[in-house]
Design a protein around this motif. Structure first.
Motif, PDB file in Angstrom:
ATOM      1  N   ASP A 141       0.838  -1.201   0.000  1.00  0.00           N
ATOM      2  CA  ASP A 141       0.000   0.000   0.000  1.00  0.00           C
ATOM      3  C   ASP A 141       0.880   1.261   0.000  1.00  0.00           C
ATOM      4  O   ASP A 141       2.041   1.213   0.420  1.00  0.00           O
ATOM      5  N   ASP A 179       1.402   7.672   1.517  1.00  0.00           N
ATOM      6  CA  ASP A 179       0.768   8.995   1.412  1.00  0.00           C
ATOM      7  C   ASP A 179      -0.509   8.880   0.599  1.00  0.00           C
ATOM      8  O   ASP A 179      -0.482   8.619  -0.603  1.00  0.00           O
ATOM      9  N   LYS A 180      -1.698   9.059   1.240  1.00  0.00           N
ATOM     10  CA  LYS A 180      -2.986   8.915   0.557  1.00  0.00           C
ATOM     11  C   LYS A 180      -3.636  10.281   0.297  1.00  0.00           C
ATOM     12  O   LYS A 180      -4.859  10.409   0.297  1.00  0.00           O
ATOM     13  N   SER A 181      -2.777  11.275   0.070  1.00  0.00           N
ATOM     14  CA  SER A 181      -3.294  12.613  -0.269  1.00  0.00           C
ATOM     15  C   SER A 181      -3.016  12.909  -1.735  1.00  0.00           C
ATOM     16  O   SER A 181      -2.021  12.459  -2.308  1.00  0.00           O
ATOM     17  N   GLU A 214      -8.091  13.955   0.225  1.00  0.00           N
ATOM     18  CA  GLU A 214      -7.858  12.550   0.593  1.00  0.00           C
ATOM     19  C   GLU A 214      -8.234  11.623  -0.562  1.00  0.00           C
ATOM     20  O   GLU A 214      -9.307  11.771  -1.173  1.00  0.00           O
ATOM     21  N   LEU A 215      -7.360  10.672  -0.866  1.00  0.00           N
ATOM     22  CA  LEU A 215      -7.632   9.690  -1.929  1.00  0.00           C
ATOM     23  C   LEU A 215      -8.542   8.586  -1.401  1.00  0.00           C
ATOM     24  O   LEU A 215      -8.486   8.215  -0.239  1.00  0.00           O
ATOM     25  N   HIS A 216      -9.432   8.076  -2.292  1.00  0.00           N
ATOM     26  CA  HIS A 216     -10.267   6.931  -1.921  1.00  0.00           C
ATOM     27  C   HIS A 216      -9.939   5.738  -2.820  1.00  0.00           C
ATOM     28  O   HIS A 216      -9.558   5.905  -3.978  1.00  0.00           O
ATOM     29  N   LYS A 217     -10.118   4.538  -2.276  1.00  0.00           N
ATOM     30  CA  LYS A 217      -9.757   3.301  -2.991  1.00  0.00           C
ATOM     31  C   LYS A 217     -10.748   3.017  -4.110  1.00  0.00           C
ATOM     32  O   LYS A 217     -11.970   3.013  -3.886  1.00  0.00           O
TER      33      LYS A 217
END
Length: 500
Positions: free
Chosen positions: A102, A105-107, A114-117
């Motif tokens: 994974d 950094d999920k930005s 914020e990033l979404h899956k």
């Protein structure tokens, strides 16, 4: 007058001598031709293709694909894209371990949101874990009575008896024995190599110890093999073959391993015949070996041309693979790109096999009807070829041998069209004997007749398990656990009854 008589005698002597020299010359030429044929065959065997096919066999169906593959795309005038091969999926029942890769950094790099899956990609990789070896300690507590000890009458000691084991007072479990047996007889790994493998785990197992275990295991399987033989001899049709085996401590130069099997590689839809493969060791190739084993068997027996089978009470079915093989040898002597009498026969035999390939999924009745309608006319043509050419063949000794073999075996070669359950050849037995031949190349010989008999028993178990779609290691492990009991349930171990 005397001069005339003397001259006539001299002429007669010269004619006799000339005739003798001519016969010697013919024999010499024939011998030279024979040796030349053998030389060419040896060359072909060493450097040529080993397949039994001939021009037209196989290429009948893939000629276009072969030419297209060999040709350059520019020559074809079209773009050529090769299809990517599809990999078979890994079995679903294999244990799986997930490794998640994974991002930290999920930005969003653009706005910082914020990033979404939205999904995921999965790639399966196959991991190999070396053999796991462990020691099982059997602990049996002992119990005694204190009251009896106080009274001085002595105490009765109670203890659970040791479970039955395949090797009494030995360290080998059924799983270890199964590993030794399958490694040696299924995969052709000699005991001295297995000895080296165990040393990698710090375990000292001498090949002498392992050999003793293998022979004792074979003895345990004896009642199961006996039961399988009873079932084998009940079947309406069998296959048989034999091959040589070297036994060091034997008076015989060559001993023999015979194989008998029932069932088929591709059984007919309506066939109730079980798949059984049994081996039988003998110090000779005498007819008594097969006669004793079959014990008056009167069903069909698929065989090659070996005369020992003629002594049995079975109805013999010939092998077209053997007949074809002899004509292929004759064709090799014709030279490259040359056609002759052998090609005519091979073409007709190939048509017979073409019919059989279309009957694989048909019932015995459908096979019988098709053979009578389609195979019989081709066999009639082969018979006509024999009657026309066999008496007049000269030169190619291999062609003469092939024609003579086919003529001598003719009644047995045509038997298969009279019963839809029968096969066109004896390849079932030849394939059954092949694992033994491959194993023989790896471990070369048996030291004693006892070892050869053990090999026969264990090969029987492994090949019968394989023929019934069982994993030999699991099957042998379960069998050993059951067979070491005081009253083993033999019927439960028959492959078609085996629950695993």
């Amino acid at each position: 007058m005397n001069d005339v008589f003397t001259l006539q005698q001299r002429i007669a002597e010269l004619e006799k001598q000339l005739k003798y020299e001519r016969e010697v010359s013919i024999q010499k030429d024939a011998k030279i031709a024979y040796l030349y044929e053998q030389f060419r065959l040896a060359q072909q065997k060493q450097f040529g293709k080993s397949a039994e096919g001939f021009v037209g066999q196989g290429e009948l169906f893939n000629e276009v694909e072969e030419i297209a593959e060999k040709a350059e795309p520019e020559q074809q005038g079209i773009s050529y894209t090769r299809n990517k091969p599809k990999r078979k999926p890994l079995p679903k029942d294999l244990p799986r371990e997930q490794v998640i890769h994974d991002i930290a950094d999920k930005s969003c790099a653009c706005c910082g949101g914020e990033l979404h899956k939205i999904g995921e990609d999965t790639a399966e990789k196959l991991e190999f874990i070396p053999a796991h070896v462990k020691v099982i300690e059997h602990i049996r507590p002992k119990y005694a009575c204190r009251e009896c000890e106080k009274s001085g009458t002595g105490s009765t000691i109670k203890q659970q008896p040791m479970p039955a084991m395949p090797i009494n007072k030995g360290i080998a479990t059924a799983s270890l024995l199964s590993q030794l047996i399958t490694s040696k007889y299924q995969y052709g790994l000699p005991l001295h190599r297995q000895e080296s493998m165990f040393k990698q785990y710090g375990i000292e197992l001498s090949r002498q110890t392992m050999s003793d275990w293998v022979i004792k295991s074979a003895a345990l399987f004896t009642p199961l093999v006996k039961r399988l033989k009873e079932e084998l001899l009940k079947q309406p049709l069998l296959n048989a073959d034999e091959t040589t085996v070297n036994v060091v401590k034997s008076d015989k130069v060559n001993s023999y391993m015979w194989v008998y099997c029932s069932g088929a590689d591709s059984p007919k839809p309506d066939s109730p015949i079980p798949n059984i493969v049994l081996y039988d060791y003998h110090t000779s190739r005498a007819a008594a070996c097969v006669m004793d084993y079959l014990d008056g068997y009167q069903g069909y027996l698929h065989v090659d041309g070996y005369q020992a089978y003629e002594k049995t009470q079975a109805s013999l079915v010939g092998c077209w693979a053997h007949a074809r093989r002899k004509f292929i040898e004759a064709k090799k002597l014709q030279g490259k790109n040359k056609t002759g009498k052998a090609d005519v026969v091979l073409s007709l035999i190939q048509k017979l096999y073409g019919i059989e390939s279309r009957l694989k999924d048909k019932s015995a009745d459908e096979s019988y009807q098709t053979r009578q309608a389609q195979s019989k006319p081709i066999l009639d043509k082969l018979k006509q070829w024999l009657e026309k050419h066999q008496p007049n063949l000269v030169g190619n000794s291999k062609l003469i041998d092939a024609a003579n073999y086919m003529a001598n075996q003719w009644p047995k070669l045509i038997e298969y069209i009279n019963d839809g359950r029968l096969s066109i050849d004896n390849n079932r037995a030849e394939r059954a004997i092949k694992p033994f031949v491959i194993g023989r190349k790896n471990w070369l010989f048996s030291q004693t007749a006892t070892g050869a008999n053990a090999s026969a028993i264990l090969y029987s178990i492994i090949e019968t398990a394989k023929a019934n779609g069982l994993a030999p290691y699991d099957y042998i492990t379960a069998c050993l656990d059951e067979l070491c009991q005081s009253t083993p349930d033999i019927d439960s171990l028959l492959p078609w009854n085996f629950k695993g």
